[in-house]
Write a protein that holds these residues in place. Structure first.
Motif, PDB file in Angstrom:
ATOM      1  N   ASP A 127     -10.694  15.139  -2.802  1.00  0.00           N
ATOM      2  CA  ASP A 127     -11.866  14.623  -3.165  1.00  0.00           C
ATOM      3  C   ASP A 127     -12.148  13.847  -4.209  1.00  0.00           C
ATOM      4  OD1 ASP A 127     -14.835  14.476  -3.932  1.00  0.00           O
ATOM      5  OD2 ASP A 127     -15.128  16.582  -2.824  1.00  0.00           O
ATOM      6  N   LEU A 128     -12.591  12.535  -4.038  1.00  0.00           N
ATOM      7  CA  LEU A 128     -12.744  11.305  -5.064  1.00  0.00           C
ATOM      8  C   LEU A 128     -13.782  11.792  -6.405  1.00  0.00           C
ATOM      9  CD1 LEU A 128     -12.085   8.602  -5.865  1.00  0.00           C
ATOM     10  CD2 LEU A 128     -14.241   7.781  -4.761  1.00  0.00           C
ATOM     11  N   GLN A 129     -14.778  12.720  -6.054  1.00  0.00           N
ATOM     12  CA  GLN A 129     -15.572  13.016  -6.932  1.00  0.00           C
ATOM     13  C   GLN A 129     -14.802  14.087  -8.138  1.00  0.00           C
ATOM     14  OE1 GLN A 129     -18.558  11.768  -7.159  1.00  0.00           O
ATOM     15  NE2 GLN A 129     -18.235  10.478  -5.346  1.00  0.00           N
ATOM     16  N   ILE A 130     -14.134  14.946  -7.318  1.00  0.00           N
ATOM     17  CA  ILE A 130     -13.336  15.886  -8.108  1.00  0.00           C
ATOM     18  C   ILE A 130     -12.053  14.883  -9.201  1.00  0.00           C
ATOM     19  CG2 ILE A 130     -11.542  17.746  -8.330  1.00  0.00           C
ATOM     20  CD1 ILE A 130     -13.294  18.855  -5.683  1.00  0.00           C
ATOM     21  N   SER A 131     -11.388  14.136  -8.464  1.00  0.00           N
ATOM     22  CA  SER A 131     -10.460  13.326  -9.160  1.00  0.00           C
ATOM     23  C   SER A 131     -10.986  12.685 -10.077  1.00  0.00           C
ATOM     24  CB  SER A 131      -9.961  12.354  -7.948  1.00  0.00           C
ATOM     25  OG  SER A 131      -9.099  13.178  -6.969  1.00  0.00           O
ATOM     26  N   LEU A 132     -12.420  12.018 -10.379  1.00  0.00           N
ATOM     27  CA  LEU A 132     -12.796  11.294 -11.334  1.00  0.00           C
ATOM     28  C   LEU A 132     -13.298  12.000 -12.495  1.00  0.00           C
ATOM     29  CD1 LEU A 132     -15.633   9.198  -9.286  1.00  0.00           C
ATOM     30  CD2 LEU A 132     -13.352   8.301 -10.364  1.00  0.00           C
ATOM     31  N   THR A 133     -13.125  13.313 -12.418  1.00  0.00           N
ATOM     32  CA  THR A 133     -13.623  14.266 -13.467  1.00  0.00           C
ATOM     33  C   THR A 133     -12.266  14.990 -13.785  1.00  0.00           C
ATOM     34  OG1 THR A 133     -13.673  16.063 -11.793  1.00  0.00           O
ATOM     35  CG2 THR A 133     -15.832  14.681 -12.446  1.00  0.00           C
ATOM     36  N   SER A 164       0.743  -1.129   0.029  1.00  0.00           N
ATOM     37  CA  SER A 164      -0.036   0.009   0.136  1.00  0.00           C
ATOM     38  C   SER A 164       0.962   1.390  -0.176  1.00  0.00           C
ATOM     39  CB  SER A 164      -0.960  -0.071   1.140  1.00  0.00           C
ATOM     40  OG  SER A 164      -1.749  -0.907   1.446  1.00  0.00           O
ATOM     41  N   VAL A 165       2.206   1.168   0.259  1.00  0.00           N
ATOM     42  CA  VAL A 165       3.341   2.315   0.177  1.00  0.00           C
ATOM     43  C   VAL A 165       2.909   3.088  -1.176  1.00  0.00           C
ATOM     44  CG1 VAL A 165       5.396   3.199   0.374  1.00  0.00           C
ATOM     45  CG2 VAL A 165       4.599   1.161   2.173  1.00  0.00           C
ATOM     46  N   PHE A 166       2.874   2.214  -2.254  1.00  0.00           N
ATOM     47  CA  PHE A 166       2.824   2.823  -3.538  1.00  0.00           C
ATOM     48  C   PHE A 166       1.343   3.571  -3.756  1.00  0.00           C
ATOM     49  CE2 PHE A 166       5.577  -0.712  -3.866  1.00  0.00           C
ATOM     50  CZ  PHE A 166       6.705  -0.332  -4.229  1.00  0.00           C
ATOM     51  N   MET A 167       0.393   3.058  -3.163  1.00  0.00           N
ATOM     52  CA  MET A 167      -0.831   3.620  -3.144  1.00  0.00           C
ATOM     53  C   MET A 167      -0.654   5.098  -2.536  1.00  0.00           C
ATOM     54  SD  MET A 167      -4.056   3.477  -3.924  1.00  0.00           S
ATOM     55  CE  MET A 167      -5.682   4.166  -3.383  1.00  0.00           C
ATOM     56  N   LEU A 168      -0.188   5.250  -1.595  1.00  0.00           N
ATOM     57  CA  LEU A 168       0.083   6.553  -0.829  1.00  0.00           C
ATOM     58  C   LEU A 168       0.767   7.545  -1.790  1.00  0.00           C
ATOM     59  CD1 LEU A 168      -0.194   8.310   1.690  1.00  0.00           C
ATOM     60  CD2 LEU A 168       1.756   7.427   2.454  1.00  0.00           C
ATOM     61  N   LEU A 169       1.808   7.043  -2.399  1.00  0.00           N
ATOM     62  CA  LEU A 169       2.602   7.856  -3.481  1.00  0.00           C
ATOM     63  C   LEU A 169       1.573   8.318  -4.574  1.00  0.00           C
ATOM     64  CD1 LEU A 169       6.026   6.088  -3.673  1.00  0.00           C
ATOM     65  CD2 LEU A 169       5.484   7.926  -2.414  1.00  0.00           C
ATOM     66  N   ALA A 170       0.652   7.467  -4.949  1.00  0.00           N
ATOM     67  CA  ALA A 170      -0.203   7.735  -6.077  1.00  0.00           C
ATOM     68  C   ALA A 170      -1.180   8.845  -5.697  1.00  0.00           C
ATOM     69  CB  ALA A 170      -1.214   6.573  -6.448  1.00  0.00           C
ATOM     70  N   ILE A 171      -1.800   8.960  -4.309  1.00  0.00           N
ATOM     71  CA  ILE A 171      -2.329   9.898  -3.818  1.00  0.00           C
ATOM     72  C   ILE A 171      -1.996  11.012  -3.727  1.00  0.00           C
ATOM     73  CG2 ILE A 171      -4.013  10.484  -1.782  1.00  0.00           C
ATOM     74  CD1 ILE A 171      -4.491   7.458  -1.397  1.00  0.00           C
ATOM     75  N   LEU A 172      -0.613  11.185  -3.201  1.00  0.00           N
ATOM     76  CA  LEU A 172       0.085  12.505  -3.231  1.00  0.00           C
ATOM     77  C   LEU A 172       0.208  13.161  -4.542  1.00  0.00           C
ATOM     78  CD1 LEU A 172       2.868  11.581  -0.614  1.00  0.00           C
ATOM     79  CD2 LEU A 172       0.855  12.813  -0.344  1.00  0.00           C
ATOM     80  N   LEU A 173       0.320  12.244  -5.539  1.00  0.00           N
ATOM     81  CA  LEU A 173       0.587  12.891  -6.923  1.00  0.00           C
ATOM     82  C   LEU A 173      -0.848  13.576  -7.481  1.00  0.00           C
ATOM     83  CD1 LEU A 173       2.773  13.190  -9.227  1.00  0.00           C
ATOM     84  CD2 LEU A 173       1.958  11.095  -9.937  1.00  0.00           C
ATOM     85  N   ILE A 174      -2.024  12.640  -6.990  1.00  0.00           N
ATOM     86  CA  ILE A 174      -2.908  13.282  -7.491  1.00  0.00           C
ATOM     87  C   ILE A 174      -3.285  14.516  -6.669  1.00  0.00           C
ATOM     88  CG2 ILE A 174      -5.535  12.979  -7.252  1.00  0.00           C
ATOM     89  CD1 ILE A 174      -4.929   9.919  -7.665  1.00  0.00           C
ATOM     90  N   LEU A 175      -3.092  14.685  -5.590  1.00  0.00           N
ATOM     91  CA  LEU A 175      -3.246  16.014  -4.744  1.00  0.00           C
ATOM     92  C   LEU A 175      -2.319  17.081  -5.266  1.00  0.00           C
ATOM     93  CD1 LEU A 175      -4.521  17.469  -2.214  1.00  0.00           C
ATOM     94  CD2 LEU A 175      -2.425  16.444  -0.804  1.00  0.00           C
ATOM     95  N   LEU A 176      -1.195  16.716  -5.748  1.00  0.00           N
ATOM     96  CA  LEU A 176      -0.361  17.715  -6.343  1.00  0.00           C
ATOM     97  C   LEU A 176      -1.237  18.446  -7.543  1.00  0.00           C
ATOM     98  CD1 LEU A 176       3.151  16.499  -5.808  1.00  0.00           C
ATOM     99  CD2 LEU A 176       2.090  18.302  -4.717  1.00  0.00           C
ATOM    100  N   GLN A 177      -1.540  17.322  -8.457  1.00  0.00           N
ATOM    101  CA  GLN A 177      -2.376  17.795  -9.594  1.00  0.00           C
ATOM    102  C   GLN A 177      -3.732  18.509  -9.416  1.00  0.00           C
ATOM    103  OE1 GLN A 177      -2.092  15.280 -12.829  1.00  0.00           O
ATOM    104  NE2 GLN A 177      -3.843  15.969 -13.967  1.00  0.00           N
ATOM    105  N   THR A 178      -4.359  17.999  -8.632  1.00  0.00           N
ATOM    106  CA  THR A 178      -5.840  18.359  -8.419  1.00  0.00           C
ATOM    107  C   THR A 178      -6.133  19.483  -7.331  1.00  0.00           C
ATOM    108  OG1 THR A 178      -6.525  16.515  -6.985  1.00  0.00           O
ATOM    109  CG2 THR A 178      -6.865  16.164  -9.420  1.00  0.00           C
ATOM    110  N   GLY A 179      -5.295  19.466  -6.200  1.00  0.00           N
ATOM    111  CA  GLY A 179      -5.271  20.247  -5.248  1.00  0.00           C
ATOM    112  C   GLY A 179      -6.298  19.692  -4.255  1.00  0.00           C
ATOM    113  N   THR A 180      -6.706  18.719  -4.316  1.00  0.00           N
ATOM    114  CA  THR A 180      -7.757  17.928  -3.263  1.00  0.00           C
ATOM    115  C   THR A 180      -7.755  16.611  -3.491  1.00  0.00           C
ATOM    116  OG1 THR A 180     -10.165  18.130  -2.638  1.00  0.00           O
ATOM    117  CG2 THR A 180      -9.432  18.107  -5.000  1.00  0.00           C
TER     118      THR A 180
END
Length: 495
Positions: free
Chosen positions: A199-205, A181-197
């Motif tokens: 929020d799953l609903q925002i990430s899906l769009t 699951s460590v890699f999953m945390l890295l993926a979430i941090l990367l998504i946070l940097l791109q989207t600024g949140t």
């Protein structure tokens, strides 16, 4: 008055807080008063179980949007909120969780004599965490909560396990699933940097580049594949099942194994559609190998629990074939076997638990002939065996049939190999029943025979009713999930 009752019981925060309060209350009661502690735990789990029927009634199947949505500001500076909601996919897993926890408390009613208060607390905390996972719409908490589930499971295996290797099995279970699951945390941090949140609903769009999608998909795959589990990262599961107490095996087969497949449905498939299409041949290959390999391995096992554990690996990899078949039949069909597996595999572990409680062994060679001395248990065992081999009229049949339909549209070879897995499933299911129940008695090894008592029979009845209900009249289940599944397929541009 009925409307007011439904409004109170459609509150997701109440659904989550109920087991939390139930887990805290026993801490103020002395260990010597174990019966009140058990009653408080059972009542808290039963009250929690009252929520899902109301959610089912009030749920609107015509919309794919999350319903009963609640939001609590958690880390506002980073746009991270405690954001809850359910749709037609998560609804089934919430119901399954609240159904299994009271069963687990009843299973350990008389067996967990040592640290009884701690067992009740761990069970209810585990329920809170698993319900929160299926209701969570925030990516960071969607990572934190499944990892938190590992803690009470680790304690239950390590403290109440049945053999000397229970500590090793508990560490193996914990480290396998945590490191992936460590890699999953890295993926979430990367998504946070791109989207600024988060929020799953925002990430899906959000539109991710193809290269970034592939990286994020691989990171999430490393986390979810261990939890499914997929070959070759499945080694922890048979060991965990063998060493866990009966109640631990029931909940491990019922819910934590679904966290990986649910993660694929909620995170990887809709958020990274291009990477999902590119990786489909890879998933098909791993899943087909897993089905054939684990089904063949099952026939060589000598421990009753290991047989069911390897069977679970085969069934869950059958599910992954359906999830990565980019059509409504495959994805929708995969949800039904997940729900069915939570009933059927749990019932089989309960049957093994009944035998172990009486004879203190799980080795197949010691059993045989119990059909003449324990008539009720073989009947229950045979009903569960029929469901495990996906016989028509049982809960597993419709879902696995839909998976084959969906997979055949995508790849006929994979569908053929999956169908071969079903044949092997029938072989090892009947072999298990025949060796454990039929044949001649072995009085040199087993001396005392007693049929399941009233408490044990009452535990089995809900499982049998659920298996038959899903098999005979399955229409109500696809109706609830159809819109959500259709939206997932369309959002991923799979059509």
């Amino acid at each position: 008055m009925l409307e007011h009752f439904c409004e109170c019981y459609s509150d997701l925060s109440g659904l989550i807080l109920c087991p939390v309060l139930g887990s805290i209350t026993p801490l103020f009661i002395p260990n010597s008063r174990i019966r009140p502690i058990r009653l408080i735990g059972l009542c808290a789990s039963l009250i929690t179980f009252l929520y899902p029927p109301v959610l089912w009634i009030q749920f609107d199947p015509s919309t794919a949007k999350s319903q009963f949505v609640e939001s609590l500001r958690w880390l506002p500076y980073e746009n991270i909120n405690f954001y809850l909601g359910i749709d037609g996919i998560s609804l089934f897993f919430v119901i399954l969780t609240t159904f299994l926890i009271p069963i687990c408390i009843l299973v350990g009613w008389s067996g967990m004599r040592s640290y009884g208060k701690e067992y009740i607390t761990a069970s209810l905390i585990r329920e809170f965490l698993m319900i929160a996972v299926f209701c969570m719409l925030d990516l960071l908490l969607f990572y934190v909560l499944p990892e938190s589930v590992l803690i009470p499971m680790f304690i239950i295996i390590g403290v109440w396990g049945s053999r000397q290797r229970k500590i090793k099995a508990a560490y193996q279970f914990f480290l396998y699933t945590l490191l992936g699951s460590v890699f999953m945390l890295l993926a979430i941090l990367l998504i946070l940097l791109q989207t600024g949140t988060t929020d799953l609903q925002i990430s899906l769009t959000t539109e991710f580049s193809e290269r970034r999608q592939i990286f994020l998909w691989i990171a999430s795959f490393a986390s979810f594949a261990v939890k499914v589990p997929m070959v070759p990262v499945h080694i922890w599961l048979p060991e965990a099942h063998v060493e866990a107490p009966t109640a631990g095996s029931v909940i491990l087969a019922g819910i934590p194994l679904k966290l990986g497949t649910y993660g694929f449905l909620r995170f990887s498939i809709p958020m990274f559609p291009e990477a999902t299409l590119c990786s489909t041949p890879f998933i098909y290959t791993l899943s087909a190998i897993a089905i054939i390999y684990t089904s063949s391995t099952t026939l060589r096992q000598i421990d009753l629990k290991k047989i069911i554990a390897y069977s679970s690996v085969a069934h869950m990899n059958f599910v992954t074939i359906g999830m990565f078949s980019p059509n409504i039949q495959g994805i929708g069909g995969s949800i039904l076997p997940m729900s069915s597996h939570g009933l059927v595999s749990s019932a089989l572990f309960l049957c093994v638990g009944v035998l172990y409680d009486r004879h203190k062994t799980r080795l197949v060679r010691y059993y045989g002939g119990s059909v003449s001395t324990m008539p009720n248990l073989p009947t229950i065992f045979f009903s569960s065996t029929l469901a495990n081999m996906s016989s028509p009229g049982t809960s597993s049949f419709i879902g696995e049939f839909l998976i084959l339909v969906g997979a055949f549209q995508r790849n006929s070879l994979v569908a053929t190999l999956a169908a071969l897995g079903m044949i092997l499933g029938a072989a090892y299911s009947l072999w298990l029943y025949n060796r454990a129940v039929s044949g001649n008695l072995k009085p040199d090894f087993l001396h005392k025979f007693s049929d399941p008592n009233g408490r044990e029979v009452s535990i089995f009845i809900p499982f049998l009713v659920g298996v038959v209900r899903m098999g005979v009249h399955p229409k109500v289940f696809p109706d609830r999930m159809h819109t959500s599944v259709s939206n997932l397929v369309q959002h991923g541009k799979f059509h």
